[in-house]
Design an enzyme around this catalytic site. Structure first.
Site, mmCIF file in Angstrom:
data_model
loop_
_atom_site.group_PDB
_atom_site.id
_atom_site.type_symbol
_atom_site.label_atom_id
_atom_site.label_comp_id
_atom_site.label_asym_id
_atom_site.label_seq_id
_atom_site.Cartn_x
_atom_site.Cartn_y
_atom_site.Cartn_z
ATOM 1 C CG HIS A 109 11.437 -36.408 -1.541
ATOM 2 N ND1 HIS A 109 12.077 -35.219 -1.325
ATOM 3 C CD2 HIS A 109 12.290 -37.354 -1.111
ATOM 4 C CE1 HIS A 109 13.261 -35.436 -0.779
ATOM 5 N NE2 HIS A 109 13.400 -36.737 -0.634
ATOM 6 C CD GLU A 146 11.749 -32.608 -5.020
ATOM 7 O OE1 GLU A 146 11.758 -31.568 -5.680
ATOM 8 O OE2 GLU A 146 11.603 -32.624 -3.788
ATOM 9 C CG HIS A 193 11.320 -27.557 2.463
ATOM 10 N ND1 HIS A 193 11.372 -28.932 2.382
ATOM 11 C CD2 HIS A 193 11.045 -27.273 3.758
ATOM 12 C CE1 HIS A 193 11.160 -29.452 3.579
ATOM 13 N NE2 HIS A 193 10.952 -28.467 4.436
HETATM 14 C C1 LIG Z 1 13.117 -31.484 -1.324
HETATM 15 C C2 LIG Z 1 11.980 -30.986 -0.570
HETATM 16 O O1 LIG Z 1 12.023 -29.972 0.051
HETATM 17 C C3 LIG Z 1 10.707 -31.763 -0.582
HETATM 18 O O2 LIG Z 1 10.748 -32.843 -1.423
HETATM 19 C C4 LIG Z 1 10.341 -32.204 0.761
HETATM 20 O O3 LIG Z 1 11.452 -32.770 1.327
HETATM 21 C C5 LIG Z 1 9.173 -33.147 0.745
HETATM 22 O O4 LIG Z 1 9.433 -34.317 1.421
HETATM 23 P P1 LIG Z 1 8.472 -34.777 2.612
HETATM 24 O O5 LIG Z 1 7.068 -34.808 2.068
HETATM 25 O O6 LIG Z 1 8.957 -36.158 2.968
HETATM 26 O O7 LIG Z 1 8.608 -33.793 3.726
HETATM 27 N N1 LIG Z 2 10.790 -29.744 -3.548
HETATM 28 C C1 LIG Z 2 9.921 -29.278 -2.549
HETATM 29 C C2 LIG Z 2 8.670 -30.036 -2.557
HETATM 30 O O1 LIG Z 2 8.465 -30.900 -3.389
HETATM 31 C C3 LIG Z 2 7.608 -29.748 -1.598
HETATM 32 O O2 LIG Z 2 8.063 -29.314 -0.366
HETATM 33 P P1 LIG Z 2 6.930 -28.938 0.720
HETATM 34 O O3 LIG Z 2 5.984 -27.958 0.044
HETATM 35 O O4 LIG Z 2 6.198 -30.219 1.057
HETATM 36 O O5 LIG Z 2 7.660 -28.325 1.869
#
Ligand SMILES: CC(=O)[C@@H](O)[C@H](O)COP(=O)(O)O
Ligand SMILES: NCC(=O)COP(=O)(O)O
Length: 237
Positions: free
Chosen positions: A43, A70, A190
């Site tokens: 992401h 993402e 998440h």
């Molecule tokens: C969409 C989602 O929930 C994840 O991609 C999360 O936002 C991870 O991003 P961070 O690692 O920047 O918290």
């Molecule tokens: N799309 C959610 C993700 O990639 C991971 O979220 P998190 O486990 O870091 O909260």
């Protein structure tokens, strides 16, 4: 079957803290796949505080499972995704300065905008998913954008579960049922963790994929710590 896609943002966070290449993000991605991980998620954020745009390009030739990118579809992000051509792009409506993702799309208000971007990705052979709260109107709106999948934003469920409240799953069950009726594929992510993932998966019909990062990397540290401390003690004998 539900696929596990491992989000490696936190590996990049650790690497960036020292400015070198430890831990090696590309090696970690390869190892996750060797250990059975069925996908790699990243992401990249506009400030590149963890995953850098160049990481996305480098990972393209490394990832042999499902590659999921993402992010908020600003032009720079769209161009990156079109260049890298991952298996899937997950659109997330993050503010530039968000600490982490904190809301799903309003798929009614942003329907035309999403439709246009989704078509651009699909024309380029990239599967789309959009991040949504477990709200029925938002699932219906998602269907109208033309996306193949949704990603259910599971922070609320994870929070309720950590408090011992199991009814936090209910909106997700209802949303999943509707998504199945509408022939929308279901991903989720998440704050999913070793504590809550089994309960979530067993209750959500048709869950295709979960992306997990923050907890999975933290758990890897906890579960590896004893082994590594002992390896150091052995060296120091
Ligand atoms: C969409 C989602 O929930 C994840 O991609 C999360 O936002 C991870 O991003 P961070 O690692 O920047 O918290
Ligand atoms: N799309 C959610 C993700 O990639 C991971 O979220 P998190 O486990 O870091 O909260």
């Amino acid at each position: 079957m539900t696929k596990l896609s491992v989000n490696i943002n936190k590996i990049a966070t650790l690497r960036n803290a020292r400015g070198g290449n430890v831990p090696d993000l590309l090696q970690v991605a390869k190892d996750i796949e060797r250990f059975g991980g069925q996908g790699i998620t990243i992401h990249p954020r506009p400030d590149e505080r963890h995953i850098r745009y160049q990481d996305a390009r480098d990972l393209k030739s490394i990832v042999t499972t499902e590659f999921n990118i993402e992010g908020n579809p600003e032009r720079k992000f769209i161009d990156l995704v079109l260049e890298v051509k991952p298996t899937q792009v997950t659109l997330v409506p993050d503010a530039d300065d968000a600490i982490t993702s904190n809301a799903g799309w309003n798929t009614i208000k942003h329907q035309d905008y999403l439709k246009e971007i989704i078509q651009e990705f699909q024309r380029n052979g990239i599967r789309t998913s959009i991040f949504v709260d477990p709200v029925l109107e938002m699932i219906e709106g998602a269907k109208k954008t033309g996306t193949e999948r949704i990603e259910l934003y599971t922070e609320a469920f994870a929070h309720e579960y950590s408090l011992g409240n199991r009814t936090g799953i209910n909106p997700y069950i209802e949303s999943a049922k509707l998504a199945n009726e509408l022939d929308l594929g279901i991903n989720a992510g998440h704050d999913l963790s070793l504590d809550n993932i089994q309960f979530f998966q067993q209750n959500i019909p048709g869950l295709l994929e979960v992306s997990i990062g923050h907890a999975l990397i933290s758990e890897s540290l906890y579960l590896g710590l004893e082994n590594v401390v002992n390896m150091y003690l052995n060296k120091l004998k």
